[in-house]
Design an enzyme around this catalytic site. Structure first.
Site, short mmCIF file in Angstrom:
data_model
loop_
_atom_site.label_atom_id
_atom_site.label_comp_id
_atom_site.label_asym_id
_atom_site.label_seq_id
_atom_site.Cartn_x
_atom_site.Cartn_y
_atom_site.Cartn_z
N GLY A 4 34.25 31.29 56.96
CA GLY A 4 35.31 32.29 56.66
C GLY A 4 36.38 31.42 55.83
N GLU A 9 34.21 26.90 54.88
CA GLU A 9 35.68 27.07 54.63
C GLU A 9 36.12 27.40 53.31
OE1 GLU A 9 37.14 24.01 58.18
OE2 GLU A 9 37.89 23.76 56.00
N CYS A 10 36.99 28.73 53.32
CA CYS A 10 37.50 28.89 51.84
C CYS A 10 36.55 29.00 50.87
CB CYS A 10 38.73 28.35 51.77
SG CYS A 10 39.85 29.15 50.82
N GLY A 11 36.84 28.03 49.86
CA GLY A 11 35.85 28.06 48.83
C GLY A 11 34.42 27.61 49.07
#
Length: 456
Positions: A431, A333-335
């Site tokens: 993502g 996720e993200c980072g």
């Protein structure tokens, strides 16, 4: 069941909710009380400060993610173990998803959990004008649950003049005030407050703040207000009744350090309920992955602040690359997604090689990208998410990637904006969206089933 509870809310962001909540939690702990803390909405950083005060996990409550029934369940399950629960609001009290509705607002959470609310009003630069401001919040919704106010950034003299006026004219309790104390302010950066471990002398600041609040707040009256809350009833959601029966235990590696620190406590607990043992490791400091892992999860955080050091840890990147190329199930996720790219920029625009799982580059932008709540659906049946179902998430990032994926479809709950996102397959999803597992437990259940399949 009787669950003493109170919400600390405010008319707007920047009113002092987090600082006052932390000070109150510290004061209650000093009194020998066992408090539970909750943050309204998807924010990761405020609960970290709660956790620093209490030394135990803090949780998020979000009615967009989980609706009324599951929200009450998640709250009641944790609150029943404490003497009192403190819920910290988000943004302005009535501000909800999309900016035009009260859905997912502090107000809605107070209504769903039937929690008395104390409104923290930043009265700096005001005197009598604070009365119509408070009156407006009291009258906007008849079921506001607002039981009283605390005046922030006022002098003892101004407070003495305003307290009687407010109580006489508005018939609402004033629980005290907080004077100006710039030495206790917590600094911010691009994603919100800085991390608790970055605040010099934080414990000393919290001790001083709690001692100050013992003098300026009527904490005994706040406790009485919390104890006046009506009994609350909840039950385990039907969607989980048949899950967690699998006996095969799993070791799931979870990246967790300064760079990867954004996670929801209830996500971790659901993983454990479904048979996973979290095995924490640091992509920053550890040279190798832990042994005998069945799956990997990379949550978000601030990898951009540590890009050089993450890039320099070649043995860790190699372990991750080999494990994932050999088919180990994973989530990012993200980072965490940024870390799995071929390269990533730091805050100064310097580019560093990363784990190289995806052929893209993570780069800094000048604005928040795709900010806010989204609902995700899978675009084909070769994904972890079952076709015809959805999982809820949110995005909050100043970075973007050249290859964001197109295996899922994201849609805003309000408005017409939608887009394709996430690199996905039968055993992985990666993502920018931060997923909330309780919004669709079947998603994380299927991930763990893929881990069991590979283990066998």
């Amino acid at each position: 069941m009787k669950l003493p509870r109170i919400m600390i809310a405010a008319p707007a962001s920047g009113s002092g909710k987090t600082l006052l909540t932390c000070g109150l939690l510290k004061a209650l702990r000093n009194r020998g009380m066992k408090a539970a803390s909750f943050k309204c909405g998807p924010d990761y950083i405020d609960p970290m400060f709660h956790r620093t005060v209490l030394g135990v996990p803090a949780r998020n409550l979000d009615t967009f993610f989980t609706g009324e029934e599951i929200t009450r369940y998640l709250f009641g399950r944790a609150a029943q173990k404490a003497d009192i629960s403190i819920l910290e609001g988000v943004m302005g009290f009535y501000d909800g998803a999309g900016g035009v509705a009260a859905a997912a607002s502090s107000y809605e959470l107070a209504k769903v959990t039937d929690t008395p609310v104390i409104l923290v009003v930043n009265a700096r630069g005001m005197s009598l004008s604070v009365l119509p401001l408070i009156q407006g919040f009291l009258q906007y919704k008849q079921d506001s649950h607002i039981a009283g106010v605390i005046l922030n950034q006022v002098s003892p003299m101004t407070y003495g003049m305003l307290k009687d006026k407010i109580e006489q004219e508005l018939s609402v309790k004033v629980f005290g005030y907080v004077p100006k104390c710039p030495e206790l302010v917590i600094e911010s950066r691009h994603l919100g407050l800085v991390m608790p471990e970055e605040v010099t002398g934080l414990q000393k600041k919290l001790t001083e703040l709690s001692e100050l609040l013992e003098k300026t707040l009527d904490i005994d009256a706040i406790l009485d207000c919390a104890r006046s809350a009506e009994a609350l009833f909840w039950e385990k959601p039907e969607s989980q009744q048949n899950m967690g029966q699998e006996q095969t235990r799993l070791r799931i590696g979870i990246a967790r350090d300064e760079a990867f620190c954004f996670y929801y406590e209830d996500n971790l607990e659901l993983l454990q309920e479904l048979g996973a043992e979290p095995v924490y490791f640091s992509p920053l400091h550890d040279g190798r992955l832990p042994s005998d892992l069945d799956g990997l999860i990379f949550y978000g955080g601030y990898p951009e602040l540590y890009a050089k050091d993450l890039s320099a840890n070649h043995s860790m990147k190699q372990d991750i690359r080999i494990s994932l190329e050999q088919g180990m199930p994973f989530l990012a996720e993200c980072g965490g997604f940024m870390y799995l790219q071929e390269s990533m920029e730091d805050m100064e625009g310097n580019e560093y090689p990363m784990a190289g799982i995806f052929p893209g580059k993570a780069y800094r932008t000048q604005k928040l990208g795709r900010f806010g709540y989204i609902t995700l659906t899978a675009k084909n049946d070769a994904q972890l998410l079952t076709p015809g179902t959805c999982i809820k998430a949110h995005e909050f990032h100043y970075f973007d990637c050249t290859e964001n994926g197109m295996d899922y479809h994201g849609k805003k709950p309000f408005g017409s904006r939608e887009w394709d996102c996430i690199q996905g397959g039968k055993h992985y999803a990666a993502g920018f969206p931060h997923l909330y597992y309780y919004s669709q437990p079947g998603f994380i259940y299927e991930f763990l089933q893929q881990c069991r399949k590979r283990k066998r």
